[in-house]
Design an enzyme around this catalytic site. Structure first.
Site, PDB file in Angstrom:
ATOM      1  N   HIS A 108       0.835  -1.211   0.000  1.00 16.51           N
ATOM      2  CA  HIS A 108       0.000   0.000   0.000  1.00 16.51           C
ATOM      3  C   HIS A 108       0.862   1.251   0.000  1.00 16.51           C
ATOM      4  O   HIS A 108       1.987   1.246   0.487  1.00 16.51           O
ATOM      5  CB  HIS A 108      -0.934   0.020   1.217  1.00 16.51           C
ATOM      6  CG  HIS A 108      -0.230  -0.149   2.529  1.00 16.51           C
ATOM      7  ND1 HIS A 108       0.193  -1.365   3.003  1.00 16.51           N
ATOM      8  CD2 HIS A 108       0.132   0.764   3.471  1.00 16.51           C
ATOM      9  CE1 HIS A 108       0.789  -1.207   4.168  1.00 16.51           C
ATOM     10  NE2 HIS A 108       0.768   0.084   4.473  1.00 16.51           N
ATOM     11  N   HIS A 133       0.979   5.431   1.042  1.00 18.73           N
ATOM     12  CA  HIS A 133       0.404   6.448   1.926  1.00 18.73           C
ATOM     13  C   HIS A 133       0.480   7.795   1.214  1.00 18.73           C
ATOM     14  O   HIS A 133       1.547   8.159   0.695  1.00 18.73           O
ATOM     15  CB  HIS A 133       1.212   6.589   3.222  1.00 18.73           C
ATOM     16  CG  HIS A 133       1.177   5.395   4.125  1.00 18.73           C
ATOM     17  ND1 HIS A 133       0.367   5.346   5.240  1.00 18.73           N
ATOM     18  CD2 HIS A 133       1.846   4.215   4.096  1.00 18.73           C
ATOM     19  CE1 HIS A 133       0.558   4.187   5.865  1.00 18.73           C
ATOM     20  NE2 HIS A 133       1.451   3.481   5.190  1.00 18.73           N
TER      21      HIS A 133
HETATM   22  P1  AMP Z   1       1.823   0.393   7.422  1.00 18.26           P
HETATM   23  O1  AMP Z   1       2.501   0.724   8.699  1.00 18.26           O
HETATM   24  O2  AMP Z   1       2.482   1.060   6.232  1.00 18.26           O
HETATM   25  O3  AMP Z   1       1.624  -1.082   7.226  1.00 18.26           O
HETATM   26  O4  AMP Z   1       0.436   1.105   7.493  1.00 18.26           O
HETATM   27  C1  AMP Z   1      -0.787   0.496   7.722  1.00 18.26           C
HETATM   28  C2  AMP Z   1      -1.781   1.606   7.899  1.00 18.26           C
HETATM   29  O5  AMP Z   1      -3.079   1.065   7.896  1.00 18.26           O
HETATM   30  C3  AMP Z   1      -1.605   2.389   9.191  1.00 18.26           C
HETATM   31  O6  AMP Z   1      -1.338   3.760   8.885  1.00 18.26           O
HETATM   32  C4  AMP Z   1      -2.936   2.205   9.904  1.00 18.26           C
HETATM   33  O7  AMP Z   1      -3.353   3.349  10.601  1.00 18.26           O
HETATM   34  C5  AMP Z   1      -3.858   1.865   8.747  1.00 18.26           C
HETATM   35  N1  AMP Z   1      -5.046   1.113   9.118  1.00 18.26           N
HETATM   36  C6  AMP Z   1      -5.098   0.029   9.929  1.00 18.26           C
HETATM   37  N2  AMP Z   1      -6.371  -0.423  10.027  1.00 18.26           N
HETATM   38  C7  AMP Z   1      -7.128   0.399   9.250  1.00 18.26           C
HETATM   39  C8  AMP Z   1      -8.523   0.470   8.944  1.00 18.26           C
HETATM   40  N3  AMP Z   1      -9.402  -0.414   9.436  1.00 18.26           N
HETATM   41  N4  AMP Z   1      -8.952   1.462   8.127  1.00 18.26           N
HETATM   42  C9  AMP Z   1      -8.078   2.357   7.630  1.00 18.26           C
HETATM   43  N5  AMP Z   1      -6.759   2.336   7.866  1.00 18.26           N
HETATM   44  C10 AMP Z   1      -6.279   1.378   8.685  1.00 18.26           C
END
Ligand code: AMP
Ligand code: ZN
Length: 136
Positions: free
Chosen positions: A101, A103
């Site tokens: 993903h 950001h």
């Molecule tokens: P990463 O650290 O790059 O794996 O980021 C994962 C991201 O997913 C984090 O910024 C979380 O805040 C976000 N996240 C986790 N659960 C959810 C959710 N249910 N809806 C939206 N974002 C989420």
């Protein structure tokens, strides 16, 4: 087969709700539940892939087009002064959710944040001239 417990696959499947920013056949972009800034958006390819290196050229193109479209939506909604766009890839890179993903983090003048360069200032960054030899 994607892992049954993948959080982002569950969001894509509609099993967990999301605040959608942009969607097409290939990608879903939604508001991060724990935002670093107002409008922090996560963009995921709909096909489960754990890490960047697994992505094909076609998947890269489709996902980056999704990033572009999501950026335009965030720009239209919030008119930030700038953006950071980043990927946490694999645990060493800070990846928590093992579904690749992007950001998008909107930025405002004086918001107190740093640049990409503030992620790490590694003591093992090495000599650039030496590193360049690896690309010859
Ligand atoms: P990463 O650290 O790059 O794996 O980021 C994962 C991201 O997913 C984090 O910024 C979380 O805040 C976000 N996240 C986790 N659960 C959810 C959710 N249910 N809806 C939206 N974002 C989420
Ligand atoms: Zn997944």
């Amino acid at each position: 087969m994607p892992p049954a417990d993948c959080l982002f696959c569950k969001i894509i499947a509609g099993e967990i709700p999301n605040y959608t920013v942009y969607e097409d056949t290939q990608v879903l972009a939604f508001l991060d539940i724990n935002p670093c800034a107002k409008g922090h958006t996560v963009i995921v390819p709909k096909k489960h892939l754990a890490t960047l290196i697994e992505m094909t050229e076609t998947q890269w193109r489709a996902t980056l087009e999704g990033v572009r479209q999501a950026l335009r939506r965030v720009e239209a909604a919030l008119q930030p002064d700038g953006f950071n766009i980043g990927i946490n890839d694999r645990p060493a890179g800070g990846q928590v959710v093992p579904h690749v993903h992007w950001h998008i983090i909107p930025r405002w003048q004086g918001d107190g944040g740093g640049s990409i360069h503030s992620i790490i200032k590694g003591k093992d960054a090495g000599d650039v001239k030496e590193t360049a030899k690896l690309f010859k």
